[in-house]
Design a protein around this motif. Sequence first.
Motif, mmCIF file in Angstrom:
data_model
loop_
_atom_site.group_PDB
_atom_site.id
_atom_site.type_symbol
_atom_site.label_atom_id
_atom_site.label_comp_id
_atom_site.label_asym_id
_atom_site.label_seq_id
_atom_site.Cartn_x
_atom_site.Cartn_y
_atom_site.Cartn_z
ATOM 1 N N ILE A 235 0.509 -1.197 0.020
ATOM 2 C CA ILE A 235 0.195 -0.138 -0.069
ATOM 3 C C ILE A 235 0.874 1.134 -0.002
ATOM 4 C CG2 ILE A 235 -1.826 1.101 1.236
ATOM 5 C CD1 ILE A 235 -2.798 -1.231 2.420
ATOM 6 N N ASP A 236 0.223 2.351 -0.726
ATOM 7 C CA ASP A 236 1.023 3.233 -0.987
ATOM 8 C C ASP A 236 1.287 4.180 0.524
ATOM 9 O OD1 ASP A 236 1.672 3.136 -3.544
ATOM 10 O OD2 ASP A 236 0.291 4.519 -4.192
ATOM 11 N N LYS A 237 2.439 4.633 0.881
ATOM 12 C CA LYS A 237 2.529 5.290 2.389
ATOM 13 C C LYS A 237 1.929 6.495 2.237
ATOM 14 C CE LYS A 237 6.500 2.680 3.713
ATOM 15 N NZ LYS A 237 7.883 2.508 4.542
ATOM 16 N N ARG A 238 1.230 7.030 3.055
ATOM 17 C CA ARG A 238 0.801 8.257 3.509
ATOM 18 C C ARG A 238 1.323 9.085 4.580
ATOM 19 N NH1 ARG A 238 -0.729 8.334 -1.521
ATOM 20 N NH2 ARG A 238 -2.759 7.567 -2.141
ATOM 21 N N GLU A 239 1.291 10.377 4.585
ATOM 22 C CA GLU A 239 1.616 11.262 5.655
ATOM 23 C C GLU A 239 0.727 11.348 6.771
ATOM 24 O OE1 GLU A 239 4.077 15.516 6.419
ATOM 25 O OE2 GLU A 239 3.760 14.747 4.364
ATOM 26 N N GLY A 240 0.704 10.253 7.482
ATOM 27 C CA GLY A 240 -0.586 10.436 8.751
ATOM 28 C C GLY A 240 -1.781 10.034 8.110
ATOM 29 N N TRP A 241 -2.709 10.331 8.932
ATOM 30 C CA TRP A 241 -4.185 10.006 8.739
ATOM 31 C C TRP A 241 -5.088 10.974 8.004
ATOM 32 C CZ3 TRP A 241 -8.164 8.847 13.353
ATOM 33 C CH2 TRP A 241 -9.299 8.309 12.938
ATOM 34 N N SER A 279 -11.230 19.443 -0.123
ATOM 35 C CA SER A 279 -9.786 19.315 -0.015
ATOM 36 C C SER A 279 -9.250 18.117 0.830
ATOM 37 C CB SER A 279 -9.486 20.808 0.774
ATOM 38 O OG SER A 279 -8.004 20.723 0.751
ATOM 39 N N ILE A 280 -8.105 18.198 1.457
ATOM 40 C CA ILE A 280 -7.900 17.035 2.031
ATOM 41 C C ILE A 280 -7.375 17.423 3.586
ATOM 42 C CG2 ILE A 280 -5.643 15.514 2.476
ATOM 43 C CD1 ILE A 280 -7.442 14.450 0.202
ATOM 44 N N GLY A 281 -7.866 16.792 4.576
ATOM 45 C CA GLY A 281 -7.618 16.849 5.850
ATOM 46 C C GLY A 281 -6.798 15.908 6.418
ATOM 47 N N GLN A 282 -6.247 16.162 7.821
ATOM 48 C CA GLN A 282 -5.690 15.259 8.587
ATOM 49 C C GLN A 282 -6.214 15.249 10.106
ATOM 50 O OE1 GLN A 282 -1.481 15.786 8.463
ATOM 51 N NE2 GLN A 282 -1.088 13.939 9.486
#
Length: 334
Positions: A235-241, A279-282
Amino acid sequence: MLTEQNDAQALLVLPRLRVQNANAISSPMTWGFPAITAFTGFMTALERKLGRAAGLSFHGVGVICHGFEPQVANSGYTRSFNLTRNPVLQDGSTAAIVEEGRVHLDVTLVFDVRLDSALIAENERRRLAAEIHAQVAGMRLAGGSVMPPLAGAFQRTPRAQLVTQHPPHLRRLSRRWLPGFALVSRDDLLQTRLAELQTQQPEATVLDAWLDLSRLNYRASPTTSAEADQVTWAIDKREGWLVPIPVGFAALSALHPSGTVAGVRDASVPFQFVECVYSIGQWISPHRIQDIDRLMWRTRFDDTTGLYRCVNAYQPPSTPAAYNPETDLDSYID
């Protein structure tokens, strides 16, 4: 609105609000946690309900989630909302079922407020915080009902706080927001991912980058095995949740005068057709926020473009902070 001469910056904390049956369908393309516009709308409604006589104005809201319980039925990888059947029609026929997503929430709301000089005294701030907490108990949040805490859920009943803003208070407050996760904006990751995709696919758009960050991508890589058809999936790694979130609305039409569009909710105000902005949230741990401004969501409106957007000033740390046993251990001790 209060004048700048007697304004004092402070934080209004509404801890551990239990919200029942909040709206879980936040936009036409996402479901789950309510849209951030639901919380900025709650902020506006609370400010109007308190009135100018309360002596404070609201300028931003931060959201920390402690509990999330969607009202869904699980069937393997498929989830469906628990729906209610509407009463029958006048002719006895069955009314159509309109899909309504519901979720039970446990959230803490942190408001950036400005205090009138008469409220600087601690006893006045405690009085106003208790009054606001009582007002919130009769309001709706994201379409859900604010309920009292469950009996025995806390050793001490959480109480609203109105505190002056400076780092020592922020460190102490952030400990009380654990366990939980704060929602912040990551527009930077969206732009970074778009640039990466365009190096491989020049025709890639922001929508492609948004969809790529919103899902789990499995990729195959060849192994060193003698068999040519052997691959390894990862799985592609993501920077956090990371999560896809709606952050506002964009105008699709001109502003129509009040009463000229049929079927609107309030015919006494002007009306405009809009579409959702994404947009994208974390989700991050609250104790990692060193500046309260990076927690706050604020509203921005551009009259020329018709864009109403919620913005957040979160910036990820450039390098991980070194562990300091003297200060870091103290940050977890009340």
